[in-house]
Motif scaffolding. Structure first.
Motif, short mmCIF file in Angstrom:
data_model
loop_
_atom_site.label_atom_id
_atom_site.label_comp_id
_atom_site.label_asym_id
_atom_site.label_seq_id
_atom_site.Cartn_x
_atom_site.Cartn_y
_atom_site.Cartn_z
N ALA A 297 0.81 -1.22 0.00
CA ALA A 297 0.00 0.00 0.00
C ALA A 297 0.84 1.26 0.00
CB ALA A 297 -0.94 -0.01 1.20
N THR A 298 2.03 1.18 0.56
CA THR A 298 2.92 2.36 0.58
C THR A 298 3.12 2.91 -0.82
OG1 THR A 298 4.09 1.44 2.48
CG2 THR A 298 5.21 3.18 1.25
N PHE A 299 3.29 2.02 -1.78
CA PHE A 299 3.57 2.45 -3.15
C PHE A 299 2.28 2.77 -3.91
CE2 PHE A 299 7.08 -0.55 -2.05
CZ PHE A 299 8.04 0.43 -1.86
N SER A 300 1.20 2.04 -3.65
CA SER A 300 -0.05 2.34 -4.35
C SER A 300 -0.62 3.68 -3.93
CB SER A 300 -1.08 1.24 -4.11
OG SER A 300 -1.42 1.15 -2.75
N THR A 301 -0.31 4.12 -2.72
CA THR A 301 -0.74 5.47 -2.29
C THR A 301 -0.02 6.53 -3.11
OG1 THR A 301 -1.12 4.64 -0.05
CG2 THR A 301 -0.90 7.01 -0.31
N GLN A 302 1.24 6.25 -3.49
CA GLN A 302 1.99 7.20 -4.33
C GLN A 302 1.43 7.24 -5.75
OE1 GLN A 302 6.13 6.05 -4.23
NE2 GLN A 302 6.14 5.87 -1.99
N VAL A 303 0.90 6.10 -6.22
CA VAL A 303 0.34 6.01 -7.57
C VAL A 303 -1.07 5.44 -7.43
CG1 VAL A 303 0.81 5.28 -9.94
CG2 VAL A 303 2.69 5.43 -8.30
N PRO A 304 -2.05 6.23 -7.02
CA PRO A 304 -3.36 5.70 -6.65
C PRO A 304 -4.20 5.19 -7.81
CG PRO A 304 -3.35 8.09 -6.51
CD PRO A 304 -1.94 7.69 -6.76
N LEU A 305 -3.94 5.63 -9.03
CA LEU A 305 -4.70 5.19 -10.21
C LEU A 305 -3.80 4.38 -11.11
CD1 LEU A 305 -6.63 8.48 -11.11
CD2 LEU A 305 -7.41 6.58 -9.68
N ASP A 306 -4.36 3.31 -11.69
CA ASP A 306 -3.56 2.53 -12.63
C ASP A 306 -3.54 3.23 -13.99
OD1 ASP A 306 -5.89 1.86 -14.00
OD2 ASP A 306 -5.58 -0.29 -13.88
N ILE A 307 -2.91 2.61 -14.98
CA ILE A 307 -2.73 3.25 -16.28
C ILE A 307 -4.05 3.46 -17.01
CG2 ILE A 307 -2.36 1.09 -17.53
CD1 ILE A 307 -0.13 2.51 -19.10
N LEU A 308 -5.11 2.73 -16.58
CA LEU A 308 -6.44 2.90 -17.16
C LEU A 308 -7.36 3.73 -16.26
CD1 LEU A 308 -7.05 -0.67 -18.65
CD2 LEU A 308 -6.25 1.39 -19.82
N ASN A 309 -6.76 4.44 -15.33
CA ASN A 309 -7.50 5.34 -14.42
C ASN A 309 -8.36 4.59 -13.40
OD1 ASN A 309 -6.80 8.00 -14.57
ND2 ASN A 309 -8.76 8.70 -15.42
N THR A 310 -8.05 3.33 -13.14
CA THR A 310 -8.77 2.56 -12.13
C THR A 310 -8.11 2.76 -10.78
OG1 THR A 310 -9.36 0.90 -13.79
CG2 THR A 310 -9.52 0.24 -11.47
#
Length: 531
Positions: free
Chosen positions: A498-511
């Motif tokens: 989660a530490t890293f997903s918080t930095q990049v909260p949306l995937d490449i398809l905006n999900t």
């Protein structure tokens, strides 16, 4: 005597046979020709750039040898199409280059066929174009009157902004580039020129077609707006030299087929069979000393090296920041870094002749939620998907070494159709460091023969490896076709930190990925069942 008699009888037989044989007797065609196509679609071309050659096969399925009195383009000598019929160029109306429009008395044997080859070059400025496009049509007419048959010709012509190297008006020599490389002016044999002030913003109004290397002037910025299309001829690209920058400002596209807001870099061959062909153009080259380069929502495809980044390993904000972007079908490297600094988020690289990402001669690299894979299927591949080293060899095999200050891969997928897909190629020397870490990544590395030894491959060392998954299936949709979204059976699902997903909260398809982050650039989907 026997030999002479045999020769005489044979000669007599041939003479009698030839005297009985009828010469070919051609009768006029009667409108019963058959064709391999009713309409020949010449794929989209750029204005003033010649098309590929297309073919039409014409069949005479009758028992008679026929002569077609006339084969011509409907627009006659005014047509912008050109024909060649079984190697014949046709009539000339007295104007140079007027061949290929009108043919008379074309013979076709019984049960035989002929080939017609078709090309075109169109100047859109001389046409009533709409929205920078023009549909140019004509027809090939066979015979006249009641026996006339036609095959339609259609091509879409697209207007573009062309960037050519300068030419000397006297000698016609194409200008070559002098580049500032590491503070030294180097005369190269690369064709190209510096962009002019009014060429430093690429818009989405018309596509851009670049011949040679378009170079950003020192201390200037090339800005490429959302939705721009940039096409390169063979051995062409963009160079960003000392003090200059490139800003690719793409945006998310609602239509993932059209990618209407993405910036797309590709070759200038628009025919469908070239849409995934590797090595059609050169590279986007960030020279040592270029600064503040950013790429967001871009597709870079069919190059030799997608991005080549040199120098500036200690940039505070990274020499290159690339996000929400895809790099496909590079004949050598997707991204090649040489003692440089790169950060990537939601980055997807696949189908590279060597490595998809190579960080060489040290440097500083940080990739988060990226899919760095290689499913190259155009021949043997000698390097893995991800390569790190701290040296370069000269022609005498002497090594220059440099610090690999950091190379962090967080919540990434590193996979491919070879094994292993990471290589950590260090020359050990107390004068330099070799720092890297893979955290919560799905990695293909199965060293069954124990070929990879040493501290760099100690997967129990938490300073180098933490929370990783090895050799489980990513469940890509279709990696051979660069469709790298993952399915519900992927080992990457829910394994992100989660530490890293918080930095990049949306995937490449905006999900949104913050609830249960998957590894790589995509959150997983459920693939439809095949019939």
């Amino acid at each position: 005597m026997t030999r002479f008699l045999y020769f005489s009888i044979t000669l007599l037989f041939l003479m009698l046979w030839s005297s009985c044989r009828k010469d070919f007797e051609f009768t006029p065609s009667t409108g019963t020709l058959q064709f391999s196509k009713d309409t020949v679609y010449l794929d989209t071309i750029f204005t003033n750039i010649g098309s590929s050659t297309y073919n039409l096969k014409v069949y005479n399925k009758s028992d008679n040898d026929i002569v077609i009195p006339n084969i011509s383009l409907k627009e006659g000598f005014n047509s912008l199409y050109r024909l060649s019929i079984d190697g014949m160029l046709g009539e000339n109306n007295g104007t140079p280059g007027s061949e290929g429009k009108v043919f008379e008395n074309v013979e076709v044997l019984a049960k035989d066929s002929l080939f017609i080859f078709i090309e075109t070059t169109v100047d859109i400025e001389n046409q009533a174009a709409t929205a920078n496009q023009f549909l140019y049509t004509d027809a090939i007419e066979f015979d006249t009157g009641n026996n006339q048959q036609t095959v339609e010709l259609v091509t879409l012509v697209q207007d573009a902004v062309f960037i050519f190297p300068d030419r000397d008006n006297t000698t016609k020599v194409i200008d070559t580039l002098t580049l500032n490389i590491a503070g030294e002016l180097v005369v190269t044999d690369l064709q190209g020129r510096e962009l002019l002030p009014d060429e430093l913003t690429f818009t989405n109004e018309k596509p851009y077609v670049i011949y040679g290397f378009a170079t950003v002037p020192p201390n200037e910025t090339l800005t490429i707006n959302a939705g721009a299309r940039v096409h390169f001829h063979d051995n062409s690209g963009i160079i960003v030299p000392n003090g200059a920058s490139i800003h690719v400002n793409g945006a998310f596209s609602n239509d993932q087929d059209l990618l209407e807001n993405e910036v797309i870099f590709e070759g200038d061959r628009l025919e469908p069979n070239f849409s995934e062909t590797t090595g059609q153009w050169g590279t986007i080259w960030l020279l040592d000393g270029s600064v503040n380069n950013t790429i967001n929502y871009a597709t870079i495809k069919n190059s030799t090296i997608g991005i080549l980044s040199d120098g500036n390993p200690n940039e505070t904000n990274n020499k290159l920041s690339i996000s929400n972007s895809q790099i496909y079908n590079s004949s050598s490297f997707g991204i090649l870094g040489r003692n440089t600094s790169i950060s990537g988020e939601n980055l997807v690289i696949n189908n590279s002749g060597l490595s998809s990402f190579a960080g060489t001669l040290g440097g500083k690299y940080n990739f988060t939620h990226s899919t760095l894979v290689n499913y190259w299927n155009n021949g043997f591949r000698q390097f893995p998907a991800v390569l790190l080293n701290n040296f370069v060899l000269d022609e005498d095999n002497n090594a220059t070494i440099a610090d690999l200050t950091e190379a962090n891969f967080n919540n990434c997928i590193i996979y491919g159709n070879d094994n292993p897909e990471i290589l950590l190629d260090e020359i050990e020397d107390d004068a330099v460091v070799f720092n890297f870490k893979f955290t919560n990544c799905l990695i293909r590395f199965n060293d069954t023969n124990n070929n990879y030894t040493g501290d760099n491959y100690n997967f129990d060392d938490t300073l180098k490896y933490e929370g990783n998954i090895f050799n489980e299936q990513p469940d890509f949709k279709d990696p051979d076709s660069n469709q790298l979204i993952i399915g519900e059976d992927s080992a990457a699902n829910g394994r992100g930190l989660a530490t890293f997903s918080t930095q990049v909260p949306l995937d490449i398809l905006n999900t949104n990925r913050t609830g249960s982050p998957d590894l790589g650039a995509y959150q997983h989907v459920t693939f439809p069942e095949e019939d």
